[in-house]
Design a protein around this motif. Structure first.
Motif, PDB file in Angstrom:
ATOM      1  N   LEU A 127       0.812  -1.212   0.000  1.00  0.00           N
ATOM      2  CA  LEU A 127       0.000   0.000   0.000  1.00  0.00           C
ATOM      3  C   LEU A 127       0.851   1.271   0.000  1.00  0.00           C
ATOM      4  N   THR A 128       2.088   1.185   0.494  1.00  0.00           N
ATOM      5  CA  THR A 128       2.929   2.382   0.565  1.00  0.00           C
ATOM      6  C   THR A 128       3.316   2.925  -0.808  1.00  0.00           C
ATOM      7  N   ILE A 129       3.241   2.109  -1.837  1.00  0.00           N
ATOM      8  CA  ILE A 129       3.623   2.592  -3.171  1.00  0.00           C
ATOM      9  C   ILE A 129       2.463   3.240  -3.919  1.00  0.00           C
ATOM     10  N   ILE A 130       1.275   3.204  -3.348  1.00  0.00           N
ATOM     11  CA  ILE A 130       0.103   3.839  -3.978  1.00  0.00           C
ATOM     12  C   ILE A 130       0.166   5.328  -3.682  1.00  0.00           C
ATOM     13  N   GLU A 131       0.083   6.141  -4.723  1.00  0.00           N
ATOM     14  CA  GLU A 131       0.255   7.594  -4.571  1.00  0.00           C
ATOM     15  C   GLU A 131      -0.904   8.278  -3.854  1.00  0.00           C
ATOM     16  N   SER A 132      -2.118   7.854  -4.118  1.00  0.00           N
ATOM     17  CA  SER A 132      -3.279   8.486  -3.503  1.00  0.00           C
ATOM     18  C   SER A 132      -3.377   8.059  -2.040  1.00  0.00           C
ATOM     19  N   PHE A 133      -3.411   9.032  -1.137  1.00  0.00           N
ATOM     20  CA  PHE A 133      -3.499   8.735   0.288  1.00  0.00           C
ATOM     21  C   PHE A 133      -4.771   7.947   0.610  1.00  0.00           C
ATOM     22  N   GLU A 134      -5.901   8.374   0.039  1.00  0.00           N
ATOM     23  CA  GLU A 134      -7.177   7.716   0.318  1.00  0.00           C
ATOM     24  C   GLU A 134      -7.151   6.252  -0.138  1.00  0.00           C
ATOM     25  N   GLU A 135      -6.567   6.017  -1.297  1.00  0.00           N
ATOM     26  CA  GLU A 135      -6.478   4.638  -1.786  1.00  0.00           C
ATOM     27  C   GLU A 135      -5.499   3.825  -0.945  1.00  0.00           C
ATOM     28  N   ALA A 136      -4.368   4.416  -0.596  1.00  0.00           N
ATOM     29  CA  ALA A 136      -3.370   3.706   0.212  1.00  0.00           C
ATOM     30  C   ALA A 136      -3.915   3.354   1.593  1.00  0.00           C
ATOM     31  N   MET A 137      -4.835   4.140   2.093  1.00  0.00           N
ATOM     32  CA  MET A 137      -5.445   3.866   3.397  1.00  0.00           C
ATOM     33  C   MET A 137      -6.708   3.011   3.289  1.00  0.00           C
ATOM     34  N   LEU A 138      -7.033   2.574   2.070  1.00  0.00           N
ATOM     35  CA  LEU A 138      -8.243   1.794   1.809  1.00  0.00           C
ATOM     36  C   LEU A 138      -9.475   2.487   2.386  1.00  0.00           C
ATOM     37  N   GLU A 139      -9.566   3.777   2.095  1.00  0.00           N
ATOM     38  CA  GLU A 139     -10.725   4.557   2.555  1.00  0.00           C
ATOM     39  C   GLU A 139     -11.998   4.007   1.907  1.00  0.00           C
ATOM     40  N   PRO A 140     -13.125   4.057   2.594  1.00  0.00           N
ATOM     41  CA  PRO A 140     -14.382   3.556   2.026  1.00  0.00           C
ATOM     42  C   PRO A 140     -14.715   4.226   0.694  1.00  0.00           C
ATOM     43  N   GLY A 141     -15.142   3.395  -0.256  1.00  0.00           N
ATOM     44  CA  GLY A 141     -15.597   3.895  -1.545  1.00  0.00           C
ATOM     45  C   GLY A 141     -14.554   3.933  -2.645  1.00  0.00           C
ATOM     46  N   TYR A 142     -13.285   3.787  -2.321  1.00  0.00           N
ATOM     47  CA  TYR A 142     -12.231   3.824  -3.333  1.00  0.00           C
ATOM     48  C   TYR A 142     -11.931   2.412  -3.820  1.00  0.00           C
ATOM     49  N   VAL A 143     -11.825   2.251  -5.137  1.00  0.00           N
ATOM     50  CA  VAL A 143     -11.407   0.980  -5.712  1.00  0.00           C
ATOM     51  C   VAL A 143      -9.904   1.071  -5.923  1.00  0.00           C
ATOM     52  N   VAL A 144      -9.178   0.162  -5.292  1.00  0.00           N
ATOM     53  CA  VAL A 144      -7.723   0.186  -5.275  1.00  0.00           C
ATOM     54  C   VAL A 144      -7.188  -1.051  -5.993  1.00  0.00           C
ATOM     55  N   GLN A 145      -6.191  -0.866  -6.841  1.00  0.00           N
ATOM     56  CA  GLN A 145      -5.488  -1.993  -7.458  1.00  0.00           C
ATOM     57  C   GLN A 145      -4.363  -2.383  -6.507  1.00  0.00           C
ATOM     58  N   LEU A 146      -4.426  -3.611  -5.999  1.00  0.00           N
ATOM     59  CA  LEU A 146      -3.482  -4.067  -4.989  1.00  0.00           C
ATOM     60  C   LEU A 146      -3.079  -5.507  -5.283  1.00  0.00           C
ATOM     61  N   CYS A 147      -1.836  -5.705  -5.626  1.00  0.00           N
ATOM     62  CA  CYS A 147      -1.306  -7.057  -5.865  1.00  0.00           C
ATOM     63  C   CYS A 147      -2.170  -7.853  -6.839  1.00  0.00           C
ATOM     64  N   GLY A 148      -2.591  -7.206  -7.900  1.00  0.00           N
ATOM     65  CA  GLY A 148      -3.372  -7.885  -8.926  1.00  0.00           C
ATOM     66  C   GLY A 148      -4.850  -8.023  -8.625  1.00  0.00           C
ATOM     67  N   MET A 149      -5.331  -7.418  -7.537  1.00  0.00           N
ATOM     68  CA  MET A 149      -6.753  -7.478  -7.174  1.00  0.00           C
ATOM     69  C   MET A 149      -7.330  -6.077  -7.155  1.00  0.00           C
TER      70      MET A 149
END
Length: 184
Positions: A127-149
């Motif tokens: 998660l530390t390599i994700i630029e968006s703070f909200e996405e890196a923190m898995l904030e509600p409502g954000y779709v995050v690409q993480l390890c192929g998921m």
């Protein structure tokens, strides 16, 4: 006589069964279709689940099944994972990550903040390599690409069922993760 493709499918099923049995022996609770493209995780159990009922058999499970079906997922094509043990304690980060990897979903949905927190710990380095703070923190409502998921934190799905406006918000969030292939 079985074909080579049938033998490969059988070997894959046996491998998955062995992995899931090993995880269950170490306190991981999961169920549903282990070959599913979508994994629904939660860390806050209902009173019925604490008493021994299978997760997602109550109103939250019915609402999730209906929502996923409306999005185009086959009704039987989802799996669930508890991010806590039977005592309600969060699974150790390496164990949770191993469980997610064994289930290998294309999409992971965190139903509550406890599941999102456990996932943040299990995937902290990624998660530390994700630029968006909200996405890196898995904030509600954000779709995050993480390890192929794709990962989506709903942020309190079960609690939202009692409030029509919050239910609409959950539906809007779920619509961000339609099936990746053809609908069933």
């Amino acid at each position: 006589m079985t074909s080579a493709a049938d033998q490969r499918r059988e070997a894959c099923a046996q491998k998955t069964t062995a992995e899931l049995d090993g995880l269950a022996a170490r306190g991981v609770r999961a169920g549903g279709n282990a070959m599913s493209p979508i994994l629904v995780a939660k860390g806050e159990r209902t009173a019925d689940e604490v008493a021994g009922a299978e997760p997602f058999l109550g109103a939250d499970g019915a609402a999730l099944k209906a929502s996923l079906k409306a999005l185009g997922y086959a009704p039987e094509d989802w799996e669930w994972l508890l991010t806590c043990d039977d005592a309600g304690e969060a699974l150790a980060a390496p164990l949770l990550r191993e469980a997610v990897c064994a289930l290998d979903p294309a999409t992971l949905v965190c139903c509550d903040d406890a599941a999102a927190a456990a996932l943040r710990e299990a995937y902290a380095e990624d998660l530390t390599i994700i630029e968006s703070f909200e996405e890196a923190m898995l904030e509600p409502g954000y779709v995050v690409q993480l390890c192929g998921m794709r990962v989506l934190n709903l942020g309190g799905f079960a609690d939202a069922l009692a409030d029509p406006r919050a239910k609409q918000q959950m539906w809007a969030r779920l619509k961000r993760i339609p099936p990746l292939g053809e609908p069933y």
